[in-house]
Design an enzyme around this catalytic site. Structure first.
Site, short mmCIF file in Angstrom:
data_model
loop_
_atom_site.label_atom_id
_atom_site.label_comp_id
_atom_site.label_asym_id
_atom_site.label_seq_id
_atom_site.Cartn_x
_atom_site.Cartn_y
_atom_site.Cartn_z
N LYS A 1 34.55 5.29 27.62
CA LYS A 1 34.75 4.30 26.56
C LYS A 1 34.77 2.90 27.15
CE LYS A 1 36.75 5.17 22.79
NZ LYS A 1 36.30 5.06 21.40
N LYS B 1 26.77 6.21 23.49
CA LYS B 1 27.72 6.76 22.54
C LYS B 1 27.66 5.87 21.30
CE LYS B 1 32.51 8.35 22.30
NZ LYS B 1 32.76 7.76 20.98
N TYR C 1 21.16 14.21 18.95
CA TYR C 1 21.37 14.37 20.39
C TYR C 1 21.75 15.78 20.79
CZ TYR C 1 26.13 13.87 18.73
OH TYR C 1 27.30 14.03 18.02
N CYS D 1 51.82 -22.02 -4.48
CA CYS D 1 50.92 -22.32 -3.38
C CYS D 1 51.72 -22.85 -2.19
CB CYS D 1 49.89 -23.35 -3.83
SG CYS D 1 48.88 -23.95 -2.48
N ASP E 1 28.32 4.23 17.81
CA ASP E 1 29.56 4.05 17.07
C ASP E 1 29.25 4.16 15.58
OD1 ASP E 1 32.15 3.59 16.47
OD2 ASP E 1 32.13 1.45 16.93
N LEU F 1 34.88 14.98 22.53
CA LEU F 1 34.74 14.80 23.96
C LEU F 1 36.00 14.22 24.58
CD1 LEU F 1 31.15 13.31 24.23
CD2 LEU F 1 31.87 15.69 24.47
N GLU G 1 0.83 -1.20 0.00
CA GLU G 1 0.00 0.00 0.00
C GLU G 1 0.87 1.25 0.00
OE1 GLU G 1 -3.86 -0.72 2.63
OE2 GLU G 1 -2.14 -1.90 3.30
N TYR G 2 1.96 1.19 0.77
CA TYR G 2 2.86 2.34 0.82
C TYR G 2 3.44 2.60 -0.58
CZ TYR G 2 6.81 5.32 1.91
OH TYR G 2 7.69 6.36 1.92
N CYS H 1 50.73 -26.76 -1.74
CA CYS H 1 51.00 -27.81 -2.71
C CYS H 1 52.08 -27.44 -3.72
CB CYS H 1 49.72 -28.21 -3.44
SG CYS H 1 49.18 -26.96 -4.61
N CYS I 1 45.24 -30.11 -4.11
CA CYS I 1 45.77 -29.22 -3.08
C CYS I 1 45.00 -29.49 -1.78
CB CYS I 1 45.62 -27.77 -3.54
SG CYS I 1 46.21 -26.58 -2.34
N CYS J 1 45.48 -20.61 -5.92
CA CYS J 1 46.24 -21.81 -6.25
C CYS J 1 45.51 -22.47 -7.42
CB CYS J 1 46.28 -22.76 -5.06
SG CYS J 1 46.79 -24.43 -5.51
N GLU K 1 23.80 9.13 28.11
CA GLU K 1 23.30 8.70 26.79
C GLU K 1 24.24 7.66 26.20
OE1 GLU K 1 23.46 12.41 24.72
OE2 GLU K 1 21.64 13.18 25.66
ZN LIG Z 1 47.67 -25.45 -3.60
#
Ligand SMILES: [Zn+2]
Length: 656
Positions: free
Chosen positions: A304, A113, A216, A396, A115, A78, A31-32, A399, A418, A412, A111
């Site tokens: 922190k 903090k 904030y 590699c 990240d 801060l 509907e939206y 091997c 291997c 590889c 509050e």
């Molecule tokens: Zn390998």
């Protein structure tokens, strides 16, 4: 016209607000979308859109560069503490300074903090006119088009005075998980995902990450006086800004500390990252008295949580071989404490990553860890002088086969014998979302290869009790359990099997989509690129991975061996009769009479088609009713067949 536009804009904004800010949707997504389409149509007719139109949020053209933006008020950073003693000492100092100035004792506001990335929003005459990153606190980068894609931020507000509002942009962890479930290049953590999205020149990329924001602070305001933190937050809410649910007020710093400990305890249950808590003196007059040093305000302090970022030295780099033969560099570090664990290793992603981060042996590097994620090396510290470069492997390490550079990764070339590749393929094959062989761990896979000399996955199905006897950790009970788990895995769901065989770039969800679309393994194996590209979320990279995978004679042989050993993938739904919609992607738009849109979409799925929400080149058919807007237009533009509801039902009548 203006009135109609106003009414519809308000209606869509109100619904969006209920959804994004109040988290209480009032209508279905369908509907939206229909109302949103109607608004687009109306705006097209009118030739303009209102300044607060939600259609302005979809993300415009990419920018060529970010321009500098000077903030009206300075954005402070801060001061930080990490221990109880330091926090209490700060509180005592605040109280002493206030007492010396003859001010009464003050409450503290506490509050989260967040990240994420700090942004600064400028409103003038009730409109959002600028948005910028924090930068150095005086000058940031202008990122208004990116910020406009954040649905919870108001484009217009009732307050008409000039004002700056600060908030922290972040990505919800649930949104990150959804994003990564569909992405071929998953994002490592929510913080980088949010910061990267906002600092991406293309606002479409920002929009695709569905960021949130917690406001904030009012950093600058004309024509209104705010007196304390609670009043300010109430004002922000009243103006329609998203504000964190959590703010608490305390009369003593000891009580603040207790609340910080409690918050750290529930940190893992939050749907967003916080890296600490912020304590502020509640009253603004008291803040005036306390003032600031040249770097920090004296009236606020960040507490922190245990360090998530530190530095250490790269002692060595080794290369590990994954199931596709991809060589991943593993950094061996001088042991360091991070988040309460001793870290000795970290990933460096790939060869190009090492070059980009300019890391060598002996480099001092920034190391970051969030939650349970594998620690990541962010880069060398400024001025770092490595002792020796990291050698690019030619062969590699497992091997000795020749190594090939494909894209940003090294591979590889010996997929046949291997060993680490075979171990990783076996472990993946047996894992829960794949064949789900209970009791078969990575360690078991290693034993099969190292001790029993497995060279192919299919050998699992030839195992006998005699061969398992004598392996360490295998008693009679374990042998019996493992063999029966292996037998029981012979009739996997097709999607699980497709995931299990380890096609590069095909995750569990894509594997299920492929299974549903093609119905049998054989159909998928034979599918040309065009057919693969019909599937929603399958782009060129994934389609080519699938085709190349099945065209590789070695892989084809491995898959055949599994089938010969009696593995029989089961179609997820009963094979359907052919209907006119089998394999078709159909978009339904506008108002429907006979059934509502959701029901018609369900019907399409039942008839073997796929109901999609947007029109693209992959769309086979659009069913349009009255009020169909931009989707219909797009279909015409792409020359996709369009029919009305009556024609649609006439076509499928026999099948329902
Ligand atoms: Zn390998």
């Amino acid at each position: 016209m203006e009135e109609k536009l106003r009414a519809l804009t308000d209606r869509v904004n109100q619904l969006a607000r209920a959804y994004y800010v109040e988290d209480a949707p009032q209508v279905s997504d369908g509907e939206y979308d229909a109302l949103f389409d109607q608004l687009l149509e109306l705006e097209k007719e009118a030739g303009y859109s209102l300044p607060d139109s939600p259609t302005r949020r979809v993300g415009g053209e990419p920018l060529t560069a970010f321009l500098p933006h000077t903030h009206l008020g300075r954005l402070w950073s801060l001061d930080k503490v990490r221990t109880k003693d330091d926090l209490l000492a700060w509180g005592e100092r605040v109280e002493r300074l206030l007492a010396a100035a003859g001010a009464p004792k003050q409450d503290y506001a506490l509050e989260y903090k967040f990240d994420g990335l700090t942004i600064n929003l400028t409103y003038e005459n009730g409109r959002l006119v600028a948005g910028a990153t924090r930068g150095n606190g005086v000058v940031g980068e202008a990122i208004l088009p990116q910020i406009m894609t954040i649905r919870s931020l108001p484009l217009t507000i009732p307050f008409a005075g000039k004002m700056e509002v600060q908030g922290e942009c972040y990505m919800r962890l649930s949104v990150l998980a959804d994003f990564n479930a569909k992405a071929t290049e998953p994002l490592k953590n929510a913080r980088n995902a949010a910061a990267g999205a906002l600092r991406n020149l293309d606002p479409q990329v920002t929009a695709s990450r569905h960021l949130d924001c917690a406001c904030y602070n009012v950093g600058y305001i004309e024509g209104k006086t705010l007196t304390d933190q609670a009043e300010m937050l109430a004002f922000l809410r009243e103006q329609g800004f998203p504000v964190s649910d959590y703010t608490e007020y305390f009369s003593s710093i000891q009580a603040v500390y207790d609340a910080i400990v409690a918050a750290e305890g529930r940190r893992e249950t939050l749907d967003f990252l916080i890296d600490g808590m912020v304590v502020k003196v509640r009253d603004f007059q008291a803040r005036q008295i306390l003032g600031s040093t040249d770097r920090f305000p004296r009236w606020a302090m960040a507490f922190k949580f245990a360090a998530e970022e530190t530095t250490t030295v790269v002692e060595d780099v080794t290369w590990e071989v994954g199931r596709t033969g991809k060589l991943t560099p593993r950094a061996h570090l001088e042991p360091v404490e991070l988040c309460g664990a001793t870290i000795r290793h970290a990933t460096l992603n790939n060869w190009d990553d090492i070059q980009r981060k300019r890391i060598g042996i002996g480099s001092r590097v920034f190391l970051r860890r969030s939650g349970d994620v594998i620690p990541e090396i962010l880069g060398a510290v400024p001025g770092d002088q490595p002792q020796a470069p990291i050698q690019k492997p030619e062969h590699c390490p497992a091997c000795g086969a020749h190594v090939e550079h494909r894209g940003v990764h090294l591979f590889c070339t010996n997929s046949l014998s291997c060993r680490p590749q075979i171990v990783a393929r076996l472990a993946h094959f047996a894992s829960r979302e794949a064949m789900d062989i209970e009791g078969f761990s990575e360690k078991t896979a290693n034993q099969m290869v190292e001790e029993l000399g497995f060279s192919a996955i299919a050998e699992l199905y030839t195992l006998t009790p005699q061969r398992l006897e004598g392996l360490s950790g295998f008693g009679p009970k374990r042998i019996e359990n493992l063999l029966s788990a292996i037998q029981n895995s012979k009739t996997p769901a097709l999607g699980a099997f497709i995931f299990a065989i380890g096609i590069p770039n095909v995750g569990a969800k894509t594997a299920r989509d492929l299974a549903r679309h093609f119905g049998t393994l054989e159909a998928l194996r034979q599918a040309p690129l065009d057919a693969l590209l019909q599937i929603q979320d399958v782009g060129e990279v994934v389609a080519m991975s699938i085709r190349d995978f099945f065209q590789d004679p070695f892989i084809a042989g491995q898959v055949d061996k599994l089938l010969e050993e009696g593995v029989s993938p089961q179609a997820e739904t009963k094979p359907q009769r052919q209907s006119p919609l089998t394999g078709k992607t159909v978009v339904v738009t506008g108002t429907m009479e006979r059934m509502d849109r959701k029901q018609i979409e369900a019907l399409i799925e039942t008839l073997g088609g796929k109901a999609a929400g947007s029109v693209s080149k992959k769309t086979s058919l659009v069913v349009a009713g009255p009020g169909a807007g931009s989707k219909l237009e797009k279909a015409r533009e792409l020359q996709i067949p369009v029919m009305d509801e009556a024609a649609f039902f006439a076509m499928v009548e026999e099948d329902i």
